[in-house]
Design a protein around this motif. Structure first.
Motif, PDB file in Angstrom:
ATOM      1  N   VAL A 157       1.291   2.176  -4.132  1.00  0.00           N
ATOM      2  CA  VAL A 157       0.993   3.393  -4.889  1.00  0.00           C
ATOM      3  C   VAL A 157       0.294   4.357  -3.942  1.00  0.00           C
ATOM      4  CG1 VAL A 157      -0.172   4.417  -6.874  1.00  0.00           C
ATOM      5  CG2 VAL A 157       0.763   2.098  -7.051  1.00  0.00           C
ATOM      6  N   SER A 158       0.758   5.604  -3.948  1.00  0.00           N
ATOM      7  CA  SER A 158       0.227   6.630  -3.054  1.00  0.00           C
ATOM      8  C   SER A 158      -0.236   7.835  -3.847  1.00  0.00           C
ATOM      9  CB  SER A 158       1.308   7.098  -2.089  1.00  0.00           C
ATOM     10  OG  SER A 158       1.806   6.025  -1.357  1.00  0.00           O
ATOM     11  N   PRO A 159      -1.207   8.570  -3.304  1.00  0.00           N
ATOM     12  CA  PRO A 159      -1.571   9.846  -3.936  1.00  0.00           C
ATOM     13  C   PRO A 159      -0.575  10.934  -3.536  1.00  0.00           C
ATOM     14  CG  PRO A 159      -3.076   9.348  -2.127  1.00  0.00           C
ATOM     15  CD  PRO A 159      -2.115   8.203  -2.229  1.00  0.00           C
ATOM     16  N   ALA A 160      -0.145  11.716  -4.518  1.00  0.00           N
ATOM     17  CA  ALA A 160       0.704  12.870  -4.233  1.00  0.00           C
ATOM     18  C   ALA A 160      -0.213  13.978  -3.729  1.00  0.00           C
ATOM     19  CB  ALA A 160       1.427  13.311  -5.510  1.00  0.00           C
ATOM     20  N   MET A 161       0.204  14.666  -2.872  1.00  0.00           N
ATOM     21  CA  MET A 161       1.503  14.926  -2.323  1.00  0.00           C
ATOM     22  C   MET A 161       1.680  14.176  -0.999  1.00  0.00           C
ATOM     23  SD  MET A 161       4.142  16.797  -3.253  1.00  0.00           S
ATOM     24  CE  MET A 161       5.289  17.082  -1.941  1.00  0.00           C
ATOM     25  N   GLY A 162       0.645  14.187  -0.174  1.00  0.00           N
ATOM     26  CA  GLY A 162       0.785  13.692   1.192  1.00  0.00           C
ATOM     27  C   GLY A 162       1.232  12.256   1.332  1.00  0.00           C
ATOM     28  N   GLY A 163       0.878  11.399   0.379  1.00  0.00           N
ATOM     29  CA  GLY A 163       1.195   9.992   0.523  1.00  0.00           C
ATOM     30  C   GLY A 163       2.555   9.571  -0.004  1.00  0.00           C
ATOM     31  N   VAL A 164       3.276  10.470  -0.653  1.00  0.00           N
ATOM     32  CA  VAL A 164       4.511  10.075  -1.338  1.00  0.00           C
ATOM     33  C   VAL A 164       5.549   9.518  -0.369  1.00  0.00           C
ATOM     34  CG1 VAL A 164       6.467  10.881  -2.717  1.00  0.00           C
ATOM     35  CG2 VAL A 164       4.150  11.603  -3.302  1.00  0.00           C
ATOM     36  N   ILE A 165       5.850  10.235   0.703  1.00  0.00           N
ATOM     37  CA  ILE A 165       6.914   9.784   1.616  1.00  0.00           C
ATOM     38  C   ILE A 165       6.504   8.515   2.336  1.00  0.00           C
ATOM     39  CG2 ILE A 165       8.256  10.345   3.685  1.00  0.00           C
ATOM     40  CD1 ILE A 165       8.131  13.296   2.748  1.00  0.00           C
ATOM     41  N   VAL A 166       5.284   8.484   2.884  1.00  0.00           N
ATOM     42  CA  VAL A 166       4.863   7.292   3.619  1.00  0.00           C
ATOM     43  C   VAL A 166       4.717   6.103   2.668  1.00  0.00           C
ATOM     44  CG1 VAL A 166       2.353   7.699   3.592  1.00  0.00           C
ATOM     45  CG2 VAL A 166       3.409   6.445   5.488  1.00  0.00           C
ATOM     46  N   GLY A 167       4.315   6.339   1.436  1.00  0.00           N
ATOM     47  CA  GLY A 167       4.245   5.265   0.450  1.00  0.00           C
ATOM     48  C   GLY A 167       5.628   4.699   0.160  1.00  0.00           C
ATOM     49  N   HIS A 168       6.605   5.589   0.020  1.00  0.00           N
ATOM     50  CA  HIS A 168       7.986   5.151  -0.208  1.00  0.00           C
ATOM     51  C   HIS A 168       8.478   4.314   0.966  1.00  0.00           C
ATOM     52  CE1 HIS A 168      12.391   5.571  -0.402  1.00  0.00           C
ATOM     53  NE2 HIS A 168      12.185   5.483  -1.693  1.00  0.00           N
ATOM     54  N   GLU A 169       8.215   4.774   2.180  1.00  0.00           N
ATOM     55  CA  GLU A 169       8.660   4.031   3.366  1.00  0.00           C
ATOM     56  C   GLU A 169       7.944   2.686   3.484  1.00  0.00           C
ATOM     57  OE1 GLU A 169      11.248   4.519   5.290  1.00  0.00           O
ATOM     58  OE2 GLU A 169      11.728   6.338   4.178  1.00  0.00           O
ATOM     59  N   MET A 170       6.674   2.629   3.094  1.00  0.00           N
ATOM     60  CA  MET A 170       5.958   1.349   3.104  1.00  0.00           C
ATOM     61  C   MET A 170       6.563   0.412   2.068  1.00  0.00           C
ATOM     62  SD  MET A 170       3.702   1.201   5.507  1.00  0.00           S
ATOM     63  CE  MET A 170       2.527  -0.065   5.016  1.00  0.00           C
ATOM     64  N   GLY A 171       6.906   0.946   0.898  1.00  0.00           N
ATOM     65  CA  GLY A 171       7.569   0.122  -0.108  1.00  0.00           C
ATOM     66  C   GLY A 171       8.878  -0.445   0.424  1.00  0.00           C
ATOM     67  N   ARG A 172       9.643   0.400   1.103  1.00  0.00           N
ATOM     68  CA  ARG A 172      10.914  -0.051   1.682  1.00  0.00           C
ATOM     69  C   ARG A 172      10.655  -1.160   2.713  1.00  0.00           C
ATOM     70  NH1 ARG A 172      15.548   3.374   2.714  1.00  0.00           N
ATOM     71  NH2 ARG A 172      14.116   5.131   2.687  1.00  0.00           N
ATOM     72  N   ALA A 173       9.698  -0.938   3.597  1.00  0.00           N
ATOM     73  CA  ALA A 173       9.417  -1.920   4.654  1.00  0.00           C
ATOM     74  C   ALA A 173       8.892  -3.244   4.083  1.00  0.00           C
ATOM     75  CB  ALA A 173       8.426  -1.333   5.660  1.00  0.00           C
ATOM     76  N   LEU A 174       8.168  -3.164   2.972  1.00  0.00           N
ATOM     77  CA  LEU A 174       7.626  -4.373   2.338  1.00  0.00           C
ATOM     78  C   LEU A 174       8.609  -5.003   1.356  1.00  0.00           C
ATOM     79  CD1 LEU A 174       4.038  -3.031   1.670  1.00  0.00           C
ATOM     80  CD2 LEU A 174       4.574  -5.081   3.033  1.00  0.00           C
ATOM     81  N   GLY A 175       9.643  -4.262   0.966  1.00  0.00           N
ATOM     82  CA  GLY A 175      10.596  -4.757  -0.012  1.00  0.00           C
ATOM     83  C   GLY A 175      10.056  -4.739  -1.433  1.00  0.00           C
ATOM     84  N   VAL A 176       9.182  -3.747  -1.721  1.00  0.00           N
ATOM     85  CA  VAL A 176       8.598  -3.618  -3.061  1.00  0.00           C
ATOM     86  C   VAL A 176       8.763  -2.183  -3.550  1.00  0.00           C
ATOM     87  CG1 VAL A 176       6.914  -5.476  -2.651  1.00  0.00           C
ATOM     88  CG2 VAL A 176       6.248  -3.081  -2.240  1.00  0.00           C
ATOM     89  N   GLU A 177       8.537  -1.996  -4.839  1.00  0.00           N
ATOM     90  CA  GLU A 177       8.620  -0.674  -5.452  1.00  0.00           C
ATOM     91  C   GLU A 177       7.472   0.209  -4.958  1.00  0.00           C
ATOM     92  OE1 GLU A 177       9.560   0.833  -9.988  1.00  0.00           O
ATOM     93  OE2 GLU A 177       8.402  -0.994  -9.711  1.00  0.00           O
ATOM     94  N   ALA A 178       7.688   1.522  -4.967  1.00  0.00           N
ATOM     95  CA  ALA A 178       6.663   2.489  -4.565  1.00  0.00           C
ATOM     96  C   ALA A 178       6.534   3.565  -5.633  1.00  0.00           C
ATOM     97  CB  ALA A 178       7.011   3.117  -3.217  1.00  0.00           C
ATOM     98  N   LEU A 179       5.319   3.766  -6.105  1.00  0.00           N
ATOM     99  CA  LEU A 179       5.005   4.785  -7.103  1.00  0.00           C
ATOM    100  C   LEU A 179       3.994   5.755  -6.508  1.00  0.00           C
ATOM    101  CD1 LEU A 179       4.254   2.467 -10.183  1.00  0.00           C
ATOM    102  CD2 LEU A 179       6.472   3.298  -9.386  1.00  0.00           C
ATOM    103  N   PHE A 180       3.658   6.794  -7.268  1.00  0.00           N
ATOM    104  CA  PHE A 180       2.589   7.689  -6.827  1.00  0.00           C
ATOM    105  C   PHE A 180       1.761   8.156  -8.014  1.00  0.00           C
ATOM    106  CE2 PHE A 180       6.464  10.226  -7.201  1.00  0.00           C
ATOM    107  CZ  PHE A 180       6.077  11.294  -7.997  1.00  0.00           C
TER     108      PHE A 180
END
Length: 195
Positions: free
Chosen positions: A68-91
């Motif tokens: 889970v990331s804070p919008a706005m700045g964390g959205v893209i990096v949070g999504h990429e971390m979710g992808r790298a970890l193989g888990v869902e990413a929210l904000f």
């Protein structure tokens, strides 16, 4: 990747800026990392997130259920971390000035969360995001960031894993060095309430 490789990614994206910047914390700085620029290239964003995931201790990495990331700045990096970890990413976002989950996003009670930021300076946004995640039922097991600008002083209440730590001076608006005071200040970030 070592620190030079990581900084090379920022320089290649023209994301390391020089001037007089008003940070989201309200502090001033002669340098600004525009993580949105470094994350604009999906391949670069993926490389940086994969590198950070590889640095997380195995027991933390294996315990993460969701990012889970804070919008706005964390959205893209949070999504990429979710992808790298193989888990869902929210904000979480602040429609009324306080972070909250919206858009139908939900956390299961006790769901183990990596809270992911782009840049941490004072930790204010991170702590606010952690509070919102916990209010929504999540359990933050760690925090991550591409860049720690806190000069090692940030305390988030959970283990904190930045990809890189940069010692960049920050100043209160009424305590600027003369060379910085002589340059017009600009606010490149996304948080309008701090000035």
């Amino acid at each position: 990747m070592d620190n030079d490789d990581i900084l090379a990614e920022f320089r290649a994206a023209e994301a390391l800026l020089e001037g007089h910047f008003i940070l989201s914390s309200g502090l001033r700085s002669p340098r600004y990392l525009q993580c949105a620029r470094v994350l604009a290239d999906p391949a670069r964003a993926s490389r940086l997130a994969s590198e950070l995931v590889s640095r997380l201790p195995k027991e933390i990495r294996d315990s993460i259920d969701i990012v889970v990331s804070p919008a706005m700045g964390g959205v893209i990096v949070g999504h990429e971390m979710g992808r790298a970890l193989g888990v869902e990413a929210l904000f979480v976002e602040r429609p009324e000035g306080v972070f909250e989950l919206r858009r139908g996003f939900r956390l299961k009670p006790g769901q183990r969360v990596l809270m992911m930021e782009d840049v941490v300076t004072t930790g204010l946004s991170s702590r606010e995001a952690i509070a919102a995640i916990e209010a929504a039922g999540g359990k933050v097991v760690a925090a991550g960031a591409l860049v720690d600008r806190s000069n090692g002083s940030v305390e988030l209440g959970v283990p904190f894993f930045p990809l890189i730590r940069l010692e960049v001076p920050t100043y209160a608006a009424d305590a600027l060095p003369p060379e910085l005071a002589a340059i017009p200040a600009i606010k490149p970030g996304s948080r309008k309430e701090a000035a």
